[in-house]
Write a protein that holds these residues in place. Structure first.
Motif, PDB file in Angstrom:
ATOM      1  N   GLN A 201       0.836  -1.196   0.000  1.00 20.89           N
ATOM      2  CA  GLN A 201       0.000   0.000   0.000  1.00 20.89           C
ATOM      3  C   GLN A 201       0.873   1.248   0.000  1.00 20.89           C
ATOM      4  O   GLN A 201       0.537   2.238  -0.651  1.00 20.89           O
ATOM      5  CB  GLN A 201      -0.927  -0.006   1.207  1.00 20.89           C
ATOM      6  N   GLN A 202       2.002   1.183   0.687  1.00 21.96           N
ATOM      7  CA  GLN A 202       2.904   2.326   0.714  1.00 21.96           C
ATOM      8  C   GLN A 202       3.493   2.611  -0.654  1.00 21.96           C
ATOM      9  O   GLN A 202       3.613   3.764  -1.061  1.00 21.96           O
ATOM     10  CB  GLN A 202       4.035   2.107   1.736  1.00 21.96           C
TER      11      GLN A 202
ATOM     12  N   ALA B 103       0.853   4.323  -2.647  1.00 16.37           N
ATOM     13  CA  ALA B 103       0.707   5.681  -2.127  1.00 16.37           C
ATOM     14  C   ALA B 103       1.828   6.577  -2.637  1.00 16.37           C
ATOM     15  O   ALA B 103       1.585   7.705  -3.072  1.00 16.37           O
ATOM     16  CB  ALA B 103       0.688   5.656  -0.600  1.00 16.37           C
ATOM     17  N   ASP B 104       3.059   6.063  -2.616  1.00 11.66           N
ATOM     18  CA  ASP B 104       4.200   6.840  -3.098  1.00 11.66           C
ATOM     19  C   ASP B 104       4.074   7.143  -4.592  1.00 11.66           C
ATOM     20  O   ASP B 104       4.376   8.250  -5.034  1.00 11.66           O
ATOM     21  CB  ASP B 104       5.508   6.091  -2.833  1.00 11.66           C
TER      22      ASP B 104
ATOM     23  N   VAL C   3       0.096  10.245  -2.415  1.00 10.83           N
ATOM     24  CA  VAL C   3      -0.900  10.331  -1.347  1.00 10.83           C
ATOM     25  C   VAL C   3      -0.392   9.542  -0.145  1.00 10.83           C
ATOM     26  O   VAL C   3       0.639   8.881  -0.210  1.00 10.83           O
ATOM     27  CB  VAL C   3      -2.282   9.797  -1.802  1.00 10.83           C
ATOM     28  N   SER C   4      -1.139   9.576   0.938  1.00 13.20           N
ATOM     29  CA  SER C   4      -0.749   8.830   2.132  1.00 13.20           C
ATOM     30  C   SER C   4      -1.190   7.372   2.024  1.00 13.20           C
ATOM     31  O   SER C   4      -2.105   7.034   1.264  1.00 13.20           O
ATOM     32  CB  SER C   4      -1.372   9.459   3.377  1.00 13.20           C
ATOM     33  N   ARG C   5      -0.533   6.535   2.799  1.00 16.23           N
ATOM     34  CA  ARG C   5      -0.923   5.128   2.865  1.00 16.23           C
ATOM     35  C   ARG C   5      -2.357   5.011   3.382  1.00 16.23           C
ATOM     36  O   ARG C   5      -3.130   4.156   2.933  1.00 16.23           O
ATOM     37  CB  ARG C   5       0.046   4.364   3.765  1.00 16.23           C
ATOM     38  N   GLN C   6      -2.725   5.887   4.318  1.00 21.67           N
ATOM     39  CA  GLN C   6      -4.086   5.871   4.857  1.00 21.67           C
ATOM     40  C   GLN C   6      -5.118   6.133   3.767  1.00 21.67           C
ATOM     41  O   GLN C   6      -6.203   5.547   3.780  1.00 21.67           O
ATOM     42  CB  GLN C   6      -4.232   6.904   5.981  1.00 21.67           C
ATOM     43  N   THR C   7      -4.790   6.977   2.804  1.00 22.98           N
ATOM     44  CA  THR C   7      -5.697   7.222   1.681  1.00 22.98           C
ATOM     45  C   THR C   7      -5.915   5.940   0.889  1.00 22.98           C
ATOM     46  O   THR C   7      -7.055   5.605   0.534  1.00 22.98           O
ATOM     47  CB  THR C   7      -5.144   8.337   0.775  1.00 22.98           C
TER      48      THR C   7
ATOM     49  N   SER D  89      -8.140   3.569   2.849  1.00 19.86           N
ATOM     50  CA  SER D  89      -9.544   4.016   2.809  1.00 19.86           C
ATOM     51  C   SER D  89     -10.194   3.737   1.459  1.00 19.86           C
ATOM     52  O   SER D  89     -11.353   3.331   1.399  1.00 19.86           O
ATOM     53  CB  SER D  89      -9.628   5.504   3.142  1.00 19.86           C
TER      54      SER D  89
END
Length: 67
Positions: free
Chosen positions: A16-17, A20-21, A25-29, A32
């Motif tokens: 997920q990271q 995101a990278d 965006v953030s990993r939390q995005t 979600s």
């Protein structure tokens, strides 16, 4: 709306990271979005489709498809 972002990400063996990278965006995005708790903005949805080199409509689907 539901999506197959997690399945596409896992098929590439990306964390997920990593996704995101790639998207800025953030990993939390990503968490979600994958859990269906957050619908991405249209520009972000297009960036996700671009990262996976697939049409937007192959990743995101309405919960109540209309004929």
């Amino acid at each position: 709306m539901h999506n197959v972002v997690a399945e596409r990400r896992k098929a590439l063996e990306w964390s997920q990271q990593r996704l995101a990278d790639e998207l800025g965006v953030s990993r939390q995005t990503i968490i979600s979005i994958e859990r269906g708790k957050f619908d991405p903005s249209l520009p972000l949805a297009f960036r996700i489709a671009s990262v996976f080199a697939t049409p937007l409509e192959d990743l995101f689907f309405p919960d109540d498809p209309r004929p």
